[in-house]
Enzyme design. Structure first.
Site, PDB file in Angstrom:
ATOM      1  N   SER A 197      37.133  43.601  -5.486  1.00  0.00           N
ATOM      2  CA  SER A 197      36.713  44.748  -4.668  1.00  0.00           C
ATOM      3  C   SER A 197      37.899  45.609  -4.199  1.00  0.00           C
ATOM      4  CB  SER A 197      35.893  44.269  -3.476  1.00  0.00           C
ATOM      5  OG  SER A 197      34.655  43.771  -3.940  1.00  0.00           O
TER       6      SER A 197
ATOM      7  N   LYS B  86      27.245  35.360   2.603  1.00  0.00           N
ATOM      8  CA  LYS B  86      26.206  36.391   2.470  1.00  0.00           C
ATOM      9  C   LYS B  86      24.964  36.121   3.326  1.00  0.00           C
ATOM     10  CE  LYS B  86      27.376  37.799  -2.249  1.00  0.00           C
ATOM     11  NZ  LYS B  86      26.828  38.088  -3.583  1.00  0.00           N
TER      12      LYS B  86
ATOM     13  N   ASN C 243      25.496  41.810   1.293  1.00  0.00           N
ATOM     14  CA  ASN C 243      26.874  41.893   0.773  1.00  0.00           C
ATOM     15  C   ASN C 243      27.623  43.126   1.290  1.00  0.00           C
ATOM     16  OD1 ASN C 243      25.713  43.960  -0.675  1.00  0.00           O
ATOM     17  ND2 ASN C 243      26.410  43.264  -2.675  1.00  0.00           N
TER      18      ASN C 243
ATOM     19  N   ASP D 239      23.395  44.608  -4.584  1.00  0.00           N
ATOM     20  CA  ASP D 239      23.299  44.082  -5.958  1.00  0.00           C
ATOM     21  C   ASP D 239      22.090  44.682  -6.683  1.00  0.00           C
ATOM     22  OD1 ASP D 239      25.566  42.554  -5.881  1.00  0.00           O
ATOM     23  OD2 ASP D 239      24.531  40.687  -5.346  1.00  0.00           O
TER      24      ASP D 239
ATOM     25  N   GLY E  91      17.495  32.110 -14.167  1.00  0.00           N
ATOM     26  CA  GLY E  91      18.092  31.792 -12.875  1.00  0.00           C
ATOM     27  C   GLY E  91      17.169  32.164 -11.727  1.00  0.00           C
TER      28      GLY E  91
ATOM     29  N   ASN F 275      14.122  28.886 -14.695  1.00  0.00           N
ATOM     30  CA  ASN F 275      15.226  28.257 -13.960  1.00  0.00           C
ATOM     31  C   ASN F 275      15.280  26.784 -14.284  1.00  0.00           C
ATOM     32  OD1 ASN F 275      17.378  28.741 -12.076  1.00  0.00           O
ATOM     33  ND2 ASN F 275      16.310  27.396 -10.660  1.00  0.00           N
TER      34      ASN F 275
ATOM     35  N   ARG G  76      13.200  26.121  -7.179  1.00  0.00           N
ATOM     36  CA  ARG G  76      13.754  27.404  -6.720  1.00  0.00           C
ATOM     37  C   ARG G  76      12.960  28.576  -7.311  1.00  0.00           C
ATOM     38  NH1 ARG G  76      20.171  27.895  -7.008  1.00  0.00           N
ATOM     39  NH2 ARG G  76      20.167  29.130  -5.110  1.00  0.00           N
TER      40      ARG G  76
HETATM   41  P1  ATR Z   1      23.883  33.398  -7.083  1.00  0.00           P
HETATM   42  O1  ATR Z   1      23.666  33.637  -5.616  1.00  0.00           O
HETATM   43  O2  ATR Z   1      25.143  34.036  -7.606  1.00  0.00           O
HETATM   44  O3  ATR Z   1      22.697  33.736  -7.908  1.00  0.00           O
HETATM   45  P2  ATR Z   1      23.311  30.555  -6.908  1.00  0.00           P
HETATM   46  O4  ATR Z   1      22.369  30.835  -5.797  1.00  0.00           O
HETATM   47  O5  ATR Z   1      24.266  29.427  -6.758  1.00  0.00           O
HETATM   48  O6  ATR Z   1      24.205  31.835  -7.236  1.00  0.00           O
HETATM   49  O7  ATR Z   1      22.446  30.373  -8.250  1.00  0.00           O
HETATM   50  C1  ATR Z   1      22.988  29.941  -9.424  1.00  0.00           C
HETATM   51  C2  ATR Z   1      21.926  29.943 -10.535  1.00  0.00           C
HETATM   52  O8  ATR Z   1      22.557  29.477 -11.728  1.00  0.00           O
HETATM   53  C3  ATR Z   1      20.754  29.005 -10.256  1.00  0.00           C
HETATM   54  O9  ATR Z   1      19.589  29.576 -10.828  1.00  0.00           O
HETATM   55  C4  ATR Z   1      21.176  27.741 -11.020  1.00  0.00           C
HETATM   56  O10 ATR Z   1      20.101  26.913 -11.395  1.00  0.00           O
HETATM   57  P3  ATR Z   1      19.539  25.752 -10.381  1.00  0.00           P
HETATM   58  O11 ATR Z   1      18.708  26.464  -9.371  1.00  0.00           O
HETATM   59  O12 ATR Z   1      18.745  24.867 -11.269  1.00  0.00           O
HETATM   60  O13 ATR Z   1      20.750  25.089  -9.805  1.00  0.00           O
HETATM   61  C5  ATR Z   1      21.814  28.353 -12.240  1.00  0.00           C
HETATM   62  N1  ATR Z   1      22.718  27.437 -12.952  1.00  0.00           N
HETATM   63  C6  ATR Z   1      23.971  27.059 -12.583  1.00  0.00           C
HETATM   64  N2  ATR Z   1      24.513  26.226 -13.506  1.00  0.00           N
HETATM   65  C7  ATR Z   1      23.565  26.081 -14.500  1.00  0.00           C
HETATM   66  C8  ATR Z   1      23.507  25.360 -15.736  1.00  0.00           C
HETATM   67  N3  ATR Z   1      24.545  24.610 -16.142  1.00  0.00           N
HETATM   68  N4  ATR Z   1      22.392  25.460 -16.481  1.00  0.00           N
HETATM   69  C9  ATR Z   1      21.340  26.208 -16.077  1.00  0.00           C
HETATM   70  N5  ATR Z   1      21.340  26.926 -14.916  1.00  0.00           N
HETATM   71  C10 ATR Z   1      22.432  26.859 -14.129  1.00  0.00           C
END
Ligand code: ATR
Length: 276
Positions: free
Chosen positions: A16, A65, A86, A101, A127, A151, A156
């Site tokens: 940033s 955040k 953010n 975002d 995700g 996901n 989630r």
């Molecule tokens: P952000 O706020 O940046 O979105 P986050 O809240 O930590 O970050 O979310 C990360 C996302 O990446 C989640 O959807 C996570 O899946 P889970 O909810 O099952 O944890 C996903 N993620 C992280 N590592 C992963 C992996 N190796 N395979 C599949 N999904 C993954």
């Protein structure tokens, strides 16, 4: 002199300051934008002292955040949808919070592919974290009739569907290729592919030829997902543009000028990423 900063813990990696520093110089504004490491137990104190510190506002990154969202006096609808903020600024003595975002993602998508929306086609989101929420909110606001959420952990995704309503459909993670072939846009919001680590193992063979594949991961600029989509002739949208566009509303609030995301800025930050 107007001042703003980005706070996080840790904060060293933040790009940033390079973005806002470029705009300050470009528009000849006498202002500063720095980075400040703020530990978790000091976040509320820091935000309450913005005015006393001479700050017009700040950006907030991991892990602050949600705390920033809770601390704010006024929250804009994008922050409410995501449950996290953010971008913060002071207005009539009140601490205001937004989540830019949503704006960053949707603005960059539309700038790259004006006609991204295909009639009756769903959008696929990989995700279910904060970034997924920000983007889902953007697509809902844009009038998309169905968003499919894939996901790794179903809970989630279920929670997201509860919060966002019937236009969100929770899908099985292992169906992410097969159940996305008709999508107008597929977006990866997971951290898979960051620094080239991991693979989403998407099979694009049966995808609609007009599908747009986007990734919010921007290190590297061409993620394994983007590369694979290009190999299949699909249009792609990288993650760096979202990062640049999400910075626009904050800069305007603090420094009074709506800045432009130019090719020159893009190239400058892309070069920083490639050199790191
Ligand atoms: P952000 O706020 O940046 O979105 P986050 O809240 O930590 O970050 O979310 C990360 C996302 O990446 C989640 O959807 C996570 O899946 P889970 O909810 O099952 O944890 C996903 N993620 C992280 N590592 C992963 C992996 N190796 N395979 C599949 N999904 C993954």
């Amino acid at each position: 002199m107007k001042r703003a900063c980005v706070i996080g813990w840790p904060i060293e990696h933040s790009r940033s300051p390079a973005i806002h520093g470029y705009w300050l110089a470009h528009y000849g504004i006498e202002g500063s934008y720095t980075k400040r490491a703020v530990p978790v137990d000091k976040i509320e104190t820091f935000l309450r002292a913005l005015d006393a510190e001479g700050l017009a506002g700040c950006n907030v990154t991991i892990p602050h955040k949600e705390a920033a969202f809770r601390t704010a006096d006024v929250r804009d609808p994008s922050a409410v949808a995501v449950g996290a903020a953010n971008t913060l600024w002071l207005e009539k003595g009140q601490l205001c919070a937004a989540n830019t975002d949503t704006y960053g993602y949707m603005t960059y998508l539309a700038s790259k592919v004006e006609d991204w929306s295909r009639r009756d086609a769903p959008v696929a989101i990989l995700g279910a974290g904060g970034a997924a929420r920000a983007i889902a909110y953007g697509f809902l606001e844009a009038g998309v009739s169905e968003i499919r959420i894939f996901n790794r952990s179903a809970e989630r995704a279920e929670a997201m569907a509860q919060d966002f309503g019937p236009r969100l459909r929770v899908m099985q993670w292992d169906q992410r290729s097969r159940a996305s072939t008709e999508a107008s846009v597929l977006v990866n919001t997971t951290s898979v592919g960051l620094k080239g680590v991991g693979s989403l193992e998407m099979d694009f063979a049966d995808f609609h030829p007009d599908c747009i594949v986007s990734d919010i991961v921007y290190v590297p600029l061409e993620t394994p997902l983007i590369r694979e989509a290009r190999r299949h002739g699909l249009r792609t949208v990288d993650g760096l543009g979202m990062l640049l566009h999400q910075a626009v509303p904050g800069f305007e609030k603090w420094f009074g000028v709506r800045p432009e995301v130019t090719d020159e800025l893009y190239e400058k930050i892309a070069a920083d990423i490639e050199a790191a």
